[in-house]
Design an enzyme around this catalytic site. Structure first.
Site, PDB file in Angstrom:
ATOM      1  NE  ARG A 133     -78.282 -24.641 -19.981  1.00  9.67           N
ATOM      2  CZ  ARG A 133     -77.919 -26.305 -21.049  1.00  9.67           C
ATOM      3  NH1 ARG A 133     -77.412 -26.928 -20.386  1.00  9.67           N
ATOM      4  NH2 ARG A 133     -78.715 -26.245 -22.021  1.00  9.67           N
ATOM      5  CD  GLU A 153     -81.167 -21.454 -26.819  1.00 10.99           C
ATOM      6  OE1 GLU A 153     -81.905 -21.468 -25.010  1.00 10.99           O
ATOM      7  OE2 GLU A 153     -80.454 -21.753 -27.007  1.00 10.99           O
ATOM      8  CG  ASP A 179     -75.061 -19.291 -25.016  1.00 14.55           C
ATOM      9  OD1 ASP A 179     -75.262 -18.655 -23.696  1.00 14.55           O
ATOM     10  OD2 ASP A 179     -75.548 -20.821 -24.845  1.00 14.55           O
ATOM     11  CD  GLU A 181     -75.412 -23.097 -19.831  1.00 16.02           C
ATOM     12  OE1 GLU A 181     -75.273 -22.164 -19.886  1.00 16.02           O
ATOM     13  OE2 GLU A 181     -75.776 -24.065 -21.823  1.00 16.02           O
TER      14      GLU A 181
HETATM   15  O1  GCW Z   1     -76.541 -21.130 -22.792  1.00 15.51           O
HETATM   16  C1  GCW Z   1     -78.033 -21.406 -23.549  1.00 15.51           C
HETATM   17  C2  GCW Z   1     -78.325 -22.080 -22.244  1.00 15.51           C
HETATM   18  C3  GCW Z   1     -80.016 -22.367 -21.905  1.00 15.51           C
HETATM   19  C4  GCW Z   1     -80.416 -21.079 -22.134  1.00 15.51           C
HETATM   20  C5  GCW Z   1     -79.980 -20.359 -23.194  1.00 15.51           C
HETATM   21  C6  GCW Z   1     -80.161 -18.536 -22.837  1.00 15.51           C
HETATM   22  C7  GCW Z   1     -81.743 -20.065 -19.927  1.00 15.51           C
HETATM   23  O2  GCW Z   1     -77.913 -23.068 -22.832  1.00 15.51           O
HETATM   24  O3  GCW Z   1     -80.234 -23.573 -20.816  1.00 15.51           O
HETATM   25  O4  GCW Z   1     -81.971 -21.620 -21.184  1.00 15.51           O
HETATM   26  O5  GCW Z   1     -78.966 -20.463 -23.211  1.00 15.51           O
HETATM   27  O6  GCW Z   1     -79.781 -17.831 -22.336  1.00 15.51           O
HETATM   28  O7  GCW Z   1     -81.757 -19.176 -22.615  1.00 15.51           O
END
Ligand code: GCW
Length: 704
Positions: free
Chosen positions: A172, A295, A368, A396
């Site tokens: 990002r 994730e 997010d 992002e």
């Molecule tokens: O928003 C999402 C992003 C990921 C990121 C994740 C997080 C670093 O798309 O790229 O990973 O959040 O915050 O862990």
């Protein structure tokens, strides 16, 4: 003769290279100021580093160095700590006491018809921050012989989080490769490290997590720790501590253990030894940041354990050295009915169970980093566990480094939100700064927007977000406007004809992005392959539903939006009264969050009297019109700005303008299939066909 001509050419080439304005100096330009010979008669300071830092910048502003003095005299500048006899003799002890380790005073002291400007702290850190504050006063024309400033930071730990990988790509990141040159460290030390540290110190940032939360275990190898040691040494004089993100599986991956189960004594031992090694190398190491069971990353739940088991094990390892663990609450799983509920559901039951050197790091919103989200309901919900806000400086979801979006208003919107945790006035800021809940650790984090680009942030205006984050982390009571004004004056010019319009542009810019991307509480309409453009139609067979826009917008013949009321996912109930009732009722729900909390009929009558569909159309259109206005404003600024930065911003605004239309057309044409209503005739007509837009595929390898 040839030689002479050649050297002339060389001279001009070099000269123009030096002159070319690349924005590398950030807000630390120190342009010449008037009448400086009357400001100070000399300088007294026992801290050579701080005095040198001051002199360097002073020289740029005035053209000369201040004489070092050892006795008070009229107009002298004194920089010191309470340990200095001189500071004591000026009677500042009492005033300094409540300011803690990093606070400071800047005062004009008048004695026997003489004026002294005194910058004083309780420690070298206080002196350093006070000195930068004085420089800011000078840069913004606020210096006078009538100063009485007393400051201390609201959060003890004010961190940047770098999502930088060891191969120097930045997750990002939109400003080039990582500034950490792992391949040439520890032997070669880039001058960037100190420049970076100075910029951070000048706005009060005192910690940095060097590597991505999606962490490679390799960062904890001897080889990398040696490199980290060198970076830490560069940053140390600027009171900037180093922290690392860790991979929860490191004991298994690096140490060759059978597993990384937090209840396995060998695993616990491994972490203790690792901590010991790190502190041997870096005695003031700050601690660890952990993304676990999120994730797809490993975590304690892989072994049937909990966040508490995982966090406490690591906390025990760093405790003897004063280290902290920032345990992230960014969790959501594909089976849940509403992603927005998960952090609260997963973490609230653990309140009070974490060690006292653990702090929970929570994104501002429950999903997010969307252009607009309500605050996460976990703020204020844990009374016995400290929580820190994680904000995203890198854009992002707000147009990368192409779109201009000044983010202070977005962050303040979160920090100023009332959680009602302990009655009215329990803002997110107050639930995290120790004023409502007794908490040993207070902190705040911002995901950095910094890379190797000469201008650091990929867009000159994005520097304002790095700046604003630091200023708010130091004092969240500052207004977005005050911060913008300081930044413009130092980065561009104090000229009123520039300052006023550009400040207005910055202040409304984030709201414009919301309007042309996702107004009225819409969220996550982004394309599958990247978080840049719109794909509300996106459907990837077999994909996790919570990674698809439809999960969030729920467009159908009836209406649009996510029903999070008591009739729907019931996410509203995670908020305290009176918020939950307010959000739950379509009549009282703030309209800028309407589609976040409600599935709203297309013809629902909004406060303006318009139908929801019409309001949506007008809002998208106003976003587009606002960016057009920014172009007009900026073009008029040409005479106040150097050519390079003028052109740069101008070209970015062109992209932003086109993208705004792209967003508007994509969302309206797609949703129109469900609303079956005309786009109001007095707004600009779409210039795209939906089919055309659905064909757009961007090549964004590292940018998804
Ligand atoms: O928003 C999402 C992003 C990921 C990121 C994740 C997080 C670093 O798309 O790229 O990973 O959040 O915050 O862990």
């Amino acid at each position: 003769m040839k030689k002479i001509i050649l050297s002339y050419i060389l001279f001009f080439v070099c000269f123009s290279v030096i002159k070319a304005e690349d924005g590398h100096q950030l807000w630390l330009r120190f342009d010449k100021i008037q009448n400086t010979e009357n400001f100070f008669s000399g300088i007294i300071s026992s801290n050579e580093f701080v005095a040198n830092e001051f002199q360097q910048s002073w020289k740029k502003m005035s053209g000369f160095n201040l004489h070092k003095k050892n006795k008070l005299s009229d107009n002298v500048l004194v920089i010191g700590t309470i340990k200095d006899r001189l500071i004591k003799s000026l009677g500042l002890e009492k005033a300094l006491k409540p300011l803690g380790k990093e606070g400071y005073l800047i005062k004009t002291i008048r004695k026997k018809n003489q004026n002294y400007t005194v910058v004083a702290g309780n420690s070298a850190a206080g002196e350093l921050y006070g000195m930068y504050h004085l420089l800011r006063l000078l840069q913004t024309n606020e210096f006078s012989y009538n100063l009485n400033i007393s400051e201390l930071p609201t959060y003890a730990h004010r961190l940047l989080n770098h999502w930088d990988n060891l191969d120097r790509t930045v997750e990002r990141g939109y400003a080039g490769y990582s500034i950490w040159k792992w391949d040439e460290l520890p032997a070669t030390v880039s001058p960037l490290y100190q420049e970076y540290a100075r910029a951070n110190a000048s706005i009060g940032i005192n910690g940095t997590v060097l590597n991505n939360v999606n962490a490679s275990p390799l960062i904890l190898t001897k080889e990398y720790l040696e490199k980290v040691r060198v970076i830490a040494a560069e940053l140390r004089p600027f009171n900037l501590k180093v922290y690392l993100s860790i991979n929860f599986s490191s004991p298994k991956e690096l140490g060759g253990l059978a597993d990384s189960d937090p209840l396995n004594p060998d695993v616990q031992k491994w972490w203790k030894e690792k901590a010991k090694d790190i502190y041997n190398l870096i005695p003031d190491f700050g601690g660890f940041l952990v993304k676990a069971n999120s994730e797809g990353l490993p975590g304690p739940m892989d072994y049937g354990r909990t966040h508490v088991d995982g966090a406490n094990m690591i906390a025990d390892a760093v405790k003897p050295y004063g280290g902290i663990v920032m345990w992230r609450a960014f969790v959501y799983d594909p089976d849940g009915d509403d992603r927005a509920k998960q952090a609260y559901r997963e973490f609230k039951p653990f309140d009070g169970k974490f060690r006292d050197n653990v702090i929970i790091q929570l994104k501002n919103g429950p999903v997010d980093f969307q252009p607009r989200e309500p605050f996460s309901p976990l703020f204020g919900a844990m009374e016995k566990t400290p929580i820190m806000a994680e904000l995203q400086i890198t854009q992002e979801y707000l147009g990368f480094s192409n779109h201009i979006a000044y983010l202070a208003p977005m962050w303040k919107e979160c920090l100023d939100s009332d959680t009602y945790a302990k009655g009215a006035g329990s803002t997110v800021a107050k639930t995290t700064d120790g004023s409502i809940f007794p908490q040993k650790i207070t902190a705040i984090a911002g995901v950095a927007n910094i890379g190797e680009d000469r201008n650091w942030c990929g867009n000159h205006f994005a520097q304002a977000n790095w700046y604003a984050y630091g200023r708010l982390a130091w004092d969240y009571n500052l207004t977005s406007e005050e911060i913008a004004e300081e930044w413009i004056k130092m980065t561009f010019t104090k000229e009123e004809n520039f300052l006023k319009p550009v400040k207005e542009l910055l202040l409304s810019s984030r709201e414009s992005v919301v309007k042309y991307m996702m107004p009225m509480g819409l969220h996550h309409l982004f394309a599958w392959g990247h978080h840049y453009g719109p794909e509300p139609w996106c459907d990837v067979p077999g994909a996790r539903p919570d990674w698809l826009p439809k999960y969030y917008h729920n467009a159908n013949e009836v209406g649009l939006g996510f029903d999070r009321t008591t009739e729907g996912s019931n996410a509203v109930s995670q908020y305290n009264s009176p918020l939950k009732e307010q959000f739950n009722d379509i009549k009282t729900c703030p309209e800028n969050l309407l589609l976040w909390f409600h599935h709203v009929p297309w013809n629902y009558k909004m406060k303006s009297g318009k139908s929801m569909w019409d309001e949506l159309c007008y809002t998208y259109d106003s976003g587009v019109q606002e960016v057009r206005k920014y172009q007009k404003v900026w073009d008029k600024m040409e005479k106040y700005v150097d050519k390079e930065r003028f052109k740069h911003i101008q070209s970015r605004l062109k992209i932003q303008s086109k993208d705004a239309v792209w967003w508007k057309d994509a969302c309206l044409l797609y949703f129109q299939q469900f609303s079956q209503m005309p786009i109001p005739y007095d707004i600009e007509r779409p210039i795209w066909d939906l089919e055309e837009l659905m064909q757009i595929k961007l090549d964004m390898k590292h940018h998804n």
